[in-house]
Design a protein around this motif. Structure first.
Motif, short mmCIF file in Angstrom:
data_model
loop_
_atom_site.label_atom_id
_atom_site.label_comp_id
_atom_site.label_asym_id
_atom_site.label_seq_id
_atom_site.Cartn_x
_atom_site.Cartn_y
_atom_site.Cartn_z
N PRO A 177 0.90 -1.09 0.01
CA PRO A 177 0.11 0.01 -0.11
C PRO A 177 0.79 1.10 0.07
N HIS A 178 0.39 2.26 -0.96
CA HIS A 178 1.05 3.55 -0.79
C HIS A 178 0.27 4.53 -0.14
N LEU A 179 1.16 5.06 1.05
CA LEU A 179 0.39 6.22 1.79
C LEU A 179 0.97 7.56 1.32
N LEU A 180 -0.10 8.23 1.11
CA LEU A 180 -0.09 9.57 0.68
C LEU A 180 0.04 10.53 1.75
N HIS A 181 0.85 11.61 1.30
CA HIS A 181 1.24 12.59 2.48
C HIS A 181 -0.05 13.34 2.94
N GLY A 182 -0.31 13.11 4.25
CA GLY A 182 -1.44 13.66 4.84
C GLY A 182 -1.91 12.93 6.03
N SER A 183 -2.90 13.15 6.70
CA SER A 183 -3.16 12.42 8.10
C SER A 183 -3.81 11.15 7.73
N ILE A 184 -4.11 10.31 8.61
CA ILE A 184 -4.59 8.94 8.64
C ILE A 184 -6.01 9.06 7.90
N ALA A 185 -6.70 9.87 8.54
CA ALA A 185 -8.05 10.31 7.69
C ALA A 185 -8.06 10.55 6.27
N ASN A 204 -5.88 9.63 4.33
CA ASN A 204 -5.41 8.45 3.59
C ASN A 204 -6.60 7.39 3.37
N LEU A 205 -7.69 7.25 4.56
CA LEU A 205 -8.49 6.53 4.54
C LEU A 205 -9.44 7.05 3.54
N ARG A 206 -9.54 8.28 3.35
CA ARG A 206 -10.83 9.08 2.41
C ARG A 206 -10.42 8.93 1.13
N ILE A 207 -9.16 8.38 0.67
CA ILE A 207 -9.19 8.44 -0.77
C ILE A 207 -10.05 7.27 -1.10
N ALA A 208 -10.26 6.38 -0.30
CA ALA A 208 -11.46 5.27 -0.71
C ALA A 208 -12.95 6.03 -1.03
N PRO A 261 -0.47 10.97 18.58
CA PRO A 261 -0.77 12.19 19.27
C PRO A 261 -2.05 12.90 18.56
N GLY A 262 -2.20 12.84 17.14
CA GLY A 262 -3.34 13.57 16.52
C GLY A 262 -4.69 12.63 16.32
N GLY A 263 -4.46 11.32 16.74
CA GLY A 263 -5.57 10.44 16.54
C GLY A 263 -5.65 10.26 15.19
N LEU A 264 -6.74 10.40 14.46
CA LEU A 264 -6.97 10.28 12.99
C LEU A 264 -6.56 11.15 12.25
N GLU A 265 -6.22 12.40 12.82
CA GLU A 265 -5.72 13.50 12.20
C GLU A 265 -4.15 13.41 12.08
N ALA A 280 -4.74 -0.13 4.58
CA ALA A 280 -5.29 -0.57 3.27
C ALA A 280 -6.53 -1.27 3.26
N LEU A 281 -6.49 -2.08 4.19
CA LEU A 281 -7.97 -2.83 4.52
C LEU A 281 -9.01 -1.87 4.77
N GLY A 282 -8.65 -0.85 5.83
CA GLY A 282 -9.49 0.06 6.26
C GLY A 282 -10.08 0.79 5.15
N ARG A 283 -9.14 1.24 3.93
CA ARG A 283 -9.56 1.62 2.69
C ARG A 283 -10.86 1.09 1.95
N ALA A 284 -10.42 -0.29 2.02
CA ALA A 284 -11.27 -1.08 1.20
C ALA A 284 -12.81 -1.28 2.05
N VAL A 285 -12.66 -1.36 3.21
CA VAL A 285 -13.92 -1.28 4.10
C VAL A 285 -14.71 0.04 3.94
#
Lengths: 600, 610
Positions: B470-478, B480-484, B510-514, B533-538
């Motif tokens: 999986p490739h992570l984009l620059h940005g928060s966890i949120a 990265n999930l929202r690309i889905a 420290p920032g949680g999802l952010e 990446a599984l989270g993205r799929a979900v």
């Protein structure tokens, strides 16, 4: 994103001084270039003024002899001007390129000790922009800043003196307009052209976004997000464009100031000349010389206006390059390094605590870890338990904040990093496969290895058969980041590299990820047995119970230290693994170490 | 993959090809040239006024008062020239900026249209250089060289015509020398252009090497080979210095030749005028005016030559960019043995974006009520979900096919595992259904339609994909999930990370999802990245789920935990999982075994389910 804290590299003057110190410009070459440039500029003045004189004088029909000398001089100057320029430009570029090399190597030397953990917070696209674009911009320090100013000041001074000899008042007028142009034009360019630092920053961001877009293309396409990612990039693009427009406006303004000053100079010296001729203070034959000399004197002035703009660019780029000097280097070699004893050294960590920043939680928190000579240790634990940080500490990628670490009975920080890493061969989770051939990637482990040794390492990594089946064999290119080979092959290339290094200690971080269980188990068994036969120590970080069958001891990690429980490689291992694995399941109780670094 | 073979060079000059792609250029070019012509008129006016002042004073004894009006006019001509120059500069920049950003947009769009397989053969560092520095270099070409080139054709003719009307012998001398200019330009220009192209290629590969080096620094250090990297940087830079100097030597030589011609021209005119003045064949006014104007005959040509060299990098970059743009998907497929013409991304910006926004709002409307459980798979119609019929896949530059005689058939809601040794083509099979690779033989059928006839983005809306790396984009966890799904609510993000066992990790950040990811201060381990990446799929919530080694970095127990939580979610969906250990999927209907590529390709063995 949160940028790491950096100290300001200092004022513009400091930046330029530092750059000159690092670039160590070949001053003699620069001086020669300056001299050639000034002579070339003066040749223009002479050509223009001389031909004005010829025509003016000839109008009085004095006979050929009176103008023959000056006519010949004009032709000589016309002939010389080109070669002088040519010489100036070549010599100056050569000097600039030499410094360019020094700046680039300097930057690499700053970057290198920071990897992997010290480069957290830097995007590789941004670093690439610094190593290429920003360093390239620095050459303008000589070519478009220092030299044009020196050449213009020298040539203009001589031209003013010549004009002043003919008519002092005209010399004064010419000097005044030159000074106004040299001061006002750059000032206008700099004052209206805004946010140069912002532009450099945006350029870095754009490069990073482009790389992000191209690398993450599969995901973006699969999720239909390619348009959104492009739109984001275009926002950066638009801001850059608007800055460029403002800049062009400013450059145009400063060019206009130069032209108006030239107009003022020509008009003024001509008016003064007319008065002087009427007052019989100057011969009428000199009247045309004055405005033409003024035109000649102004020829290189536009370059000075540009120089100010380029200087601001150079300083902005210079700041970005020098920025990296202020990032603290996590690990340095001792001044008087101890010698690592021969044989297979033991690894010993006691009460080790490590974190990657004062604000970040402990990645290692009171870890004890021992690998005796020739023993094979399995290291397990939930993701985030601190396994990779332990590996970082062992290889001295990151210092311990508390506790002790020793290799072969010598404190780790008393050893040279190179010696530590010669003793420990690492196959990292994200071991990088370079764009190059398979052979180049494998021999990185030991560049002096001969073909049989390479073949043996490939055999041990179970790659020999695959490589033999490739049309180009060892010379097959693996593509960027090994993109042209499968994940399993990529890992085995990294493995072969470590095996070739033939170090007394082998650290394998998830060697079987991406391999099917059967192959993976066989591969690990082969390597561990082989190590036992050679008396090599092995640290095997893994998630798979089947990989642990042949190790002497299993260490379980949680929360940055050893977890209690059985540590023998017997039937209980599976149970222990189960217990640990449970901690990462939803609602698990244990907490993982945060702020770990993966060498991405 | 060898891209040069793929790139179909379309003939014609770069500016024509660029102008065809960027429609706004003509207008800008016209205004830039107009300002240039106006400036030239001012220059002639200056010469005339200056000559007439000198002549009046020297020959006719005029006073300062008598020439005051002409002096004022002289100054005014300078001011006018200054203003025209200013406007020209602004127009030049406007041209350049427009071309730069338009081409950058087209280049990146097209690279994405060509898809991941094509991209994997390209070097991201090199393409990035073309998209940033390359397009920037075009500013010089478009903004400066092109207007100057047009001006170089117009201005000398205009000035020569004026000189001829004043003094034809001078005009003849100048004409003779001007005629030499194109000869010199062609001779040196050709040599220099070839060198500059080599130069750009060198620069491109340098950039790719540096990126590779930067990313491999940890590995280099682990083996104590950092000195090798240093040497590589030093050698690459020194090599570049030598080739650049070689290029400049030729480039400067052409400038020298032009300067030479201009110098000789001015000198000759001055000499001839001087001699003819002696003989009384010409007036002082004419001689002076012609003398003043004669350098201006050469100036536009010299400038054009200088800009030509200054923009040479831009031309070389343009060549590279155009070669990417000219690689159409059809010819790229052709190289791998024929494919149907593909639907492409819209070539020109806004319509595509508008359409896309509508689509996103549509998704958003669905995502706005995430609490209501839907029956997944019922939203989209379709028969047999995924089918491959005797498919063969080749990658350029590889002797053996990545996949041969591959057949598989998944009914809607079926769960199928694809197993096989490393390199047997599991990922290729997944890429096939994603539309990332095209079969060279056989066909891929999705929902009853041949995938070759289906618009990729439309089809991909039905898919959720978990890649092997999986490739992570620059940005928060949120982020990265929202690309889905860009409009996924906080609640659905939270539910997704809970399902994939990341909620504990995330709450510890420290920032949680952010919390920012990527090469940022917080990095995720390989296992955590897979969970993400599984989270993205979900979050994607699509009826068809493609899993490529989804748990390679997780241990058996973590996998078991995931199996339990993901089971109900996967239940009603069509699932294709490529894995060494397909245990993640609880209910497996069938297992398809891909043979090792070393073994004979006599079809795939389909094993009965467990």
């Amino acid at each position: 994103m949160s940028e790491p804290v950096r100290t300001d590299p200092g004022s513009a003057g400091t930046v330029i001084r530092t750059l000159l110190r690092i670039g160590a410009p070949p001053w003699r070459k620069l001086a020669l270039a300056g001299l050639l440039g000034a002579l070339g500029a003066l040749a223009t003045v002479g050509l223009l003024a001389g031909s004005g004189y010829v025509v003016d004088r000839a109008a009085f029909r004095p006979g050929l002899g009176a103008i023959a000398g000056i006519l010949a001089s004009v032709e000589v100057l016309a002939f010389l001007r080109g070669p002088l320029r040519y010489g100036e430009r070549l010599v100056a570029h050569d000097a600039a390129f030499r410094s360019l090399g020094r700046w680039r190597v300097w930057l690499y030397d700053r970057l290198e000790p920071l990897a992997p953990a010290g480069l957290r917070g830097w995007r590789s696209g941004d670093l690439l922009a610094r190593l290429t674009d920003d360093v390239d911009t620095l050459q303008d320090l000589y070519l478009r800043c220092l030299l044009p100013v020196a050449v213009t000041v020298a040539a203009a001074t001589v031209a003013v003196i010549l004009v002043a000899v003919v008519l002092p008042a005209a010399g004064g007028a010419l000097a005044a307009s030159l000074v106004v142009a040299i001061v006002a034009a750059p000032a206008a360019a700099v004052a209206t052209g805004t946010a140069r630092g912002r532009e450099a920053e945006l350029r870095g961001r754009l490069a990073a976004e482009v790389i992000d877009l191209l690398r993450a293309a599969p995901e973006l396409l699969a999720f239909g997000r390619e348009h959104a990612a492009l739109a984001e990039l275009e926002t950066t693009d638009r801001e850059l464009t608007s800055i460029a427009r403002r800049r062009a406006w400013a450059a145009g303004a400063s060019g206009a100031i130069v032209t108006v000053c030239l107009g003022a100079a020509v008009t003024a010296v001509l008016a003064l000349g007319v008065s002087a001729v009427r007052a019989h203070e100057m011969g009428a034959v000199m009247l045309a010389v004055l405005p033409l000399a003024a035109v000649g004197a102004f020829e290189t002035v536009p370059a000075v206006a540009t120089a100010a703009v380029r200087a601001a660019d150079v300083v902005a780029a210079g700041r970005r390059v020098l920025d990296l000097a202020s990032v603290p280097i996590p690990v340095t070699d001792p001044e008087d390094p101890a010698r690592l004893p021969d044989g297979c050294p033991e690894v010993d960590l006691r009460g080790a605590r490590l974190r990657y920043g004062p604000e970040l939680p402990w990645a290692l928190d009171g870890m004890d870890f021992h690998v005796g000579p020739g023993t094979r240790v399995g290291l397990v634990g939930a993701s985030g338990a601190g396994k990779s940080s332990l590996v970082h500490a062992m290889l001295r990628f990151w210092p311990l904040q508390e506790g002790t670490a020793a290799l072969g009975g010598v404190a780790l920080d008393a050893l040279r990093q190179r010696d530590v890493r010669r003793a420990i061969a690492l196959v990292d989770q994200d071991a990088h496969v370079f764009a190059g051939t398979i052979r180049q990637n494998v021999t990185l482990g030991r560049p002096t290895a001969n073909d049989e040794e390479v073949a043996a390492a490939l055999e041990r990594a179970q790659l020999a058969e695959w490589v033999a089946g490739l049309p180009e064999g060892l010379r097959t290119h693996v593509g960027e980041e090994g993109a042209k080979v499968s994940g399993g092959q990529r890992r085995r290339i990294a493995l072969a590299r470590a095996l070739l290094a033939d170090a007394p200690i082998l650290v394998l971080d998830e060697p079987t990820a991406g391999l099917d269980p059967e192959h993976g188990a066989r591969l690990v068994a082969g390597i561990v047995d082989d190590a036992a036969a050679r008396g090599t120590s092995v640290v095997l970080v893994t998630h798979r119970a089947e990989d642990l069958e042949r190790v002497d001891r299993v260490v379980v990690m949680a929360d940055g230290h050893t977890a209690p429980g059985p540590t023998m490689g017997d039937g209980e291992t599976e149970e222990t693994l189960g217990g640990i694995a449970g901690t990462v399941a939803p609602g698990g109780a244990a907490s993982g170490g945060r702020g770990r670094v993966t060498s991405d | 993959m060898s891209t040069t073979a793929v790139q179909r060079r379309r003939g014609g000059l770069i500016d024509r090809r660029l102008a065809a792609r960027v429609s706004a250029t003509r207008r800008y070019l016209f205004s830039a040239v107009s300002f240039g012509v106006a400036s030239t008129v001012c220059v002639v006016a200056q010469a005339v006024l200056l000559a007439s002042v000198v002549s009046a004073v020297v020959l006719h004894g005029a006073t300062l008062g008598g020439v005051a009006a002409r002096l004022a006019g002289l100054f005014a001509a300078f001011v006018a020239r200054a203003l025209f120059g200013w406007a020209g500069e602004a127009a030049a920049q406007a041209t350049g900026a427009t071309v730069t950003s338009t081409l950058r947009r087209q280049l990146l769009r097209h690279a994405l249209t060509l898809g991941p397989v094509w991209l994997s053969g390209e070097r991201a560092g090199e393409l990035s250089l073309a998209a940033t520095r390359g397009t920037n270099a075009l500013t010089a070409y478009f903004g400066r060289y092109l207007p100057q080139a047009v001006l170089a054709a117009l201005a000398p003719i205009g000035i020569l015509a004026w000189v001829a009307s004043e003094d034809w012998p001078s005009a003849l001398i100048l004409l003779g020398l001007v005629a030499l200019v194109p000869v010199a330009m062609v001779y040196f220009g050709r040599e220099s252009a070839a060198r500059t192209r080599r130069q750009w290629r060198r620069l491109s590969s340098l950039s790719a090497r540096f990126l590779d080096l930067l990313q491999g620094l940890p590995t280099l250090r682990a083996f104590g080979r950092e000195a090798q990297g240093r040497r590589e940087v030093a050698e690459a830079t020194e090599g570049l210095r030598q080739t650049t100097l070689g290029t400049l030597r030729v480039a400067f030589l052409s400038a020298l030749a032009l300067e030479f011609i201009a110098g000789i021209g001015t000198g000759l005119v001055a000499m001839v005028l001087g001699l003819r003045l002696l003989g009384g064949h010409v007036t002082l006014y004419t001689a002076l005016a012609v003398l003043l104007v004669s350098p201006e005959v050469f100036l536009p040509l010299r400038r054009a030559a200088a800009e030509f060299h200054a923009s040479a990098e831009g031309q070389a970059a343009a060549d590279r960019i155009l070669s990417v743009l000219d690689t159409d998907t059809v010819s790229f497929d052709d190289e791998l043995r024929g494919g149907q013409p593909r639907t492409q991304l819209d070539d020109d910006g806004h319509d595509a974006f508008d359409g896309h926004d509508r689509h996103d709002r549509g998704l958003g409307a669905r995502a706005a009520e995430p609490e209501q459980p839907r029956a997944p798979g019922t939203r989209h119609a379709g028969g047999a979900a995924l089918r491959a019929e005797n498919v063969e896949v080749m990658f350029a530059g590889r002797g053996t096919p990545a996949l041969r005689g591959f057949s598989i058939d998944l009914a809607q809601g079926e769960h199928v595992a694809l197993v096989g040794p490393s390199g047997s083509g599991k990922s290729t099979a997944i890429a096939l259904f994603l539309g990332f690779v095209r079969p060279v033989a056989g066909r891929v059928v999705v929902g009853g339609h041949d995938l070759a006839t289906v618009d990729d983005p439309t089809w991909r809306r039905m898919l959720a994909w978990v890649p092997q790396r999986p490739h992570l984009l620059h940005g928060s966890i949120a982020d990265n999930l929202r690309i889905a799904d860009p409009f996924a609510s906080e609640a659905s993000l939270a539910r997704a990370i809970e399902m994939v066992g990341l909620s504990h990790t995330v709450s510890g950040l420290p920032g949680g999802l952010e919390t920012e990811l990527g090469e940022g201060p917080v990095s995720l381990s390989a296992g955590e990245r897979q969970r993400l990446a599984l989270g993205r799929a979900v979050i994607r919530d699509a009826p068809i789920v493609l899993l490529d080694e989804p748990v390679a970095h997780l241990d058996a127990h973590a996998e078991a935990a995931l199996r339990d939580t993901l089971g109900p979610w996967l239940e009603s969906r069509t699932v294709l999982v490529a894995a060494h250990r397909p245990e993640l999927v609880a209910r497996l209907d069938r297992i398809v075994v891909l043979p090792s590529r070393r073994e004979a390709f006599d079809g795939t063995g389909e094993a009965p389910g467990p």
